[in-house]
Design an enzyme around this catalytic site. Structure first.
Site, PDB file in Angstrom:
ATOM      1  N   LYS A 112       0.837  -1.205   0.000  1.00  0.00           N
ATOM      2  CA  LYS A 112       0.000   0.000   0.000  1.00  0.00           C
ATOM      3  C   LYS A 112       0.872   1.256   0.000  1.00  0.00           C
ATOM      4  O   LYS A 112       0.484   2.269  -0.560  1.00  0.00           O
ATOM      5  CB  LYS A 112      -0.971  -0.030   1.188  1.00  0.00           C
ATOM      6  CG  LYS A 112      -1.897  -1.234   1.129  1.00  0.00           C
ATOM      7  CD  LYS A 112      -2.802  -1.364   2.303  1.00  0.00           C
ATOM      8  CE  LYS A 112      -3.486  -2.722   2.354  1.00  0.00           C
ATOM      9  NZ  LYS A 112      -2.604  -3.841   2.766  1.00  0.00           N
ATOM     10  N   ASP A 157       7.262   1.818  17.026  1.00  0.00           N
ATOM     11  CA  ASP A 157       5.944   1.344  17.427  1.00  0.00           C
ATOM     12  C   ASP A 157       4.959   2.462  17.076  1.00  0.00           C
ATOM     13  O   ASP A 157       5.085   3.589  17.569  1.00  0.00           O
ATOM     14  CB  ASP A 157       5.944   1.077  18.936  1.00  0.00           C
ATOM     15  CG  ASP A 157       4.627   0.468  19.409  1.00  0.00           C
ATOM     16  OD1 ASP A 157       3.571   0.783  18.813  1.00  0.00           O
ATOM     17  OD2 ASP A 157       4.657  -0.312  20.374  1.00  0.00           O
ATOM     18  N   ASP A 177      -3.370   0.481   8.388  1.00  0.00           N
ATOM     19  CA  ASP A 177      -3.626  -0.882   7.882  1.00  0.00           C
ATOM     20  C   ASP A 177      -3.049  -1.820   8.944  1.00  0.00           C
ATOM     21  O   ASP A 177      -1.950  -2.334   8.816  1.00  0.00           O
ATOM     22  CB  ASP A 177      -2.926  -1.049   6.528  1.00  0.00           C
ATOM     23  CG  ASP A 177      -3.199  -2.391   5.885  1.00  0.00           C
ATOM     24  OD1 ASP A 177      -4.359  -2.817   5.872  1.00  0.00           O
ATOM     25  OD2 ASP A 177      -2.231  -3.016   5.390  1.00  0.00           O
ATOM     26  N   CYS A 230      -7.536  -7.232   7.193  1.00  0.00           N
ATOM     27  CA  CYS A 230      -7.906  -8.355   6.323  1.00  0.00           C
ATOM     28  C   CYS A 230      -8.527  -9.460   7.182  1.00  0.00           C
ATOM     29  O   CYS A 230      -8.216 -10.630   7.011  1.00  0.00           O
ATOM     30  CB  CYS A 230      -6.711  -8.853   5.519  1.00  0.00           C
ATOM     31  SG  CYS A 230      -5.309  -9.372   6.501  1.00  0.00           S
TER      32      CYS A 230
HETATM   33  C1  LIG Z   1      -1.426  -5.791   7.700  1.00  0.00           C
HETATM   34  S1  LIG Z   1       0.287  -5.692   7.866  1.00  0.00           S
HETATM   35  C2  LIG Z   1       0.652  -4.275   6.886  1.00  0.00           C
HETATM   36  C3  LIG Z   1       0.663  -4.543   5.402  1.00  0.00           C
HETATM   37  C4  LIG Z   1       1.133  -3.336   4.624  1.00  0.00           C
HETATM   38  N1  LIG Z   1       0.299  -2.167   4.900  1.00  0.00           N
HETATM   39  C5  LIG Z   1       1.158  -3.582   3.146  1.00  0.00           C
HETATM   40  O1  LIG Z   1       0.228  -3.179   2.435  1.00  0.00           O
HETATM   41  O2  LIG Z   1       2.115  -4.175   2.658  1.00  0.00           O
HETATM   42  C6  LIG Z   1       0.466  -5.043   9.481  1.00  0.00           C
HETATM   43  C7  LIG Z   1       1.860  -4.569   9.828  1.00  0.00           C
HETATM   44  O3  LIG Z   1       1.812  -3.984  11.132  1.00  0.00           O
HETATM   45  C8  LIG Z   1       3.082  -4.136  11.712  1.00  0.00           C
HETATM   46  N2  LIG Z   1       2.940  -3.861  13.155  1.00  0.00           N
HETATM   47  C9  LIG Z   1       2.497  -4.675  14.149  1.00  0.00           C
HETATM   48  N3  LIG Z   1       2.473  -4.008  15.332  1.00  0.00           N
HETATM   49  C10 LIG Z   1       2.905  -2.737  15.070  1.00  0.00           C
HETATM   50  C11 LIG Z   1       3.116  -1.580  15.878  1.00  0.00           C
HETATM   51  N4  LIG Z   1       2.848  -1.581  17.189  1.00  0.00           N
HETATM   52  N5  LIG Z   1       3.591  -0.465  15.271  1.00  0.00           N
HETATM   53  C12 LIG Z   1       3.870  -0.447  13.939  1.00  0.00           C
HETATM   54  N6  LIG Z   1       3.692  -1.516  13.131  1.00  0.00           N
HETATM   55  C13 LIG Z   1       3.204  -2.643  13.694  1.00  0.00           C
HETATM   56  C14 LIG Z   1       3.475  -5.549  11.322  1.00  0.00           C
HETATM   57  O4  LIG Z   1       4.865  -5.707  11.388  1.00  0.00           O
HETATM   58  C15 LIG Z   1       2.930  -5.644   9.903  1.00  0.00           C
HETATM   59  O5  LIG Z   1       3.932  -5.361   8.969  1.00  0.00           O
END
Ligand SMILES: C[S@@+](CC[C@H](N)C(=O)[O-])C[C@H]1O[C@@H](n2cnc3c(N)ncnc32)[C@H](O)[C@@H]1O
Length: 302
Positions: A112, A157, A177, A230
């Site tokens: 994205k 984070d 997302d 998703c």
């Molecule tokens: C649904 S995936 C994102 C997919 C991405 N938007 C794409 O289109 O390629 C969710 C992401 O959130 C990240 N994530 C999980 N906890 C998080 C946090 N507290 N802060 C930032 N990112 C986080 C994960 O590492 C993962 O890459």
């Protein structure tokens, strides 16, 4: 009872839903307008013997009759990117303008992010953040291959992210997302239902709510936040948004996506949600032969 059975009361055609969840996904790529418009990308794929079918709702989405589009030269040259069809919804809903400051809060591996860069005509500032360094290296290589130069990468984070050091008071647009239980990816990942269910959804909802709150607080008045997952789980979708509507300066707004969908829920498992949640959209696998997805658009007020 398997993890999807609890959705029987809310899915419009439950038998078709279950049947679609068993089928493999069509192979789909997104044409990358930074390097090639969809006609040029489609023609280059066809030159390699790939049959391309266009999608009316989004001209950049190309269905291909190969499950290895990554082995074609349009891929190596960055003209296309493998991206599931419904995953291309939220960036289109956020709809940034060239020159905007955009925050992609949970960005890796960058499908994205790179789509947002394309919509920005690669002009503006697109801050792509993720807390997972390994996944960020995939984002960096995708951004490089696709020629997205407006992307700045951070490894924080999202709940504690601040843009102070980058000279930005507030973003024009933010994509949240968020991490989720990924039930909607069942068609490409047979193990997707192994660890899901109401408990798992309630556990991750706190993180999702905190990320959405941060997204809202970092968006300027009048700016837009898009929240997407998703998963089918209402605890991670309508439940999260309902909570922030209570105490953040934000309202759900309508949006158009020319794909079959169901409205967001206003009641689930004995709880009622704000009536404006019908403005959110649920995309079930049988409706458009895709994965499952949830998307909501919020406008930030005073
Ligand atoms: C649904 S995936 C994102 C997919 C991405 N938007 C794409 O289109 O390629 C969710 C992401 O959130 C990240 N994530 C999980 N906890 C998080 C946090 N507290 N802060 C930032 N990112 C986080 C994960 O590492 C993962 O890459």
């Amino acid at each position: 009872m398997d993890a999807l059975e609890r959705y029987e009361p809310i899915v419009d055609d439950y038998a078709a839903f279950r049947e679609a969840c068993e089928r493999p996904l069509p192979s789909v790529v997104r044409a990358n307008g930074i390097k090639a418009d969809p006609d040029r990308a489609a023609a280059a794929l066809e030159d390699e013997g790939v049959t391309v079918t266009r999608r009316a709702w989004n001209p950049s989405i190309l269905e291909v009759d190969t499950d290895k589009p990554g082995n074609t030269w349009p891929y190596f040259h960055g003209w296309i990117h493998g991206q599931e069809e419904v995953s291309a919804i939220p960036a289109r809903v956020l709809d940034p303008e060239p020159g905007d400051a955009v925050w992609d809060a949970c960005a890796a591996p960058g499908s994205k992010t790179t789509q947002l860069a394309d919509l920005l005509d690669d002009a503006g500032l697109l801050m792509a953040n993720d807390d997972n360094l390994g996944r960020l290296s995939a984002l960096r290589s995708n951004a490089e291959r696709l020629g997205a130069t407006c992307v700045a990468v951070t490894n924080e984070d999202a709940r504690r992210f601040t843009a102070d050091g980058f000279g930005i008071d507030a973003f024009d647009a933010v994509l949240a997302d968020v991490p989720c239980t990924c039930e909607g990816t069942i068609r490409k990942n047979a193990d997707a239902l192994d660890t899901v269910g109401r408990e798992a959804s309630l556990n991750i909802a706190a993180l999702q709510t905190d990320i959405l709150r941060r997204a809202i607080r970092l968006t300027r008045e009048g700016g837009t936040v898009v929240y997407s997952t998703c998963t089918f789980a209402p605890e991670e979708n309508e439940g999260v948004i309902d909570r922030v509507l209570d105490d953040e300066p934000v309202a759900l707004v309508d949006f158009d996506v020319d794909l079959a969908h169901s409205p967001g829920l206003t009641a689930w498992n004995g709880e009622t949600y704000d009536g404006s949640l019908t403005r959110a959209k649920r995309f079930y696998p049988h409706q458009n032969d895709t994965g499952g997805f949830f998307c909501a658009k919020l406008e930030v007020g005073a």
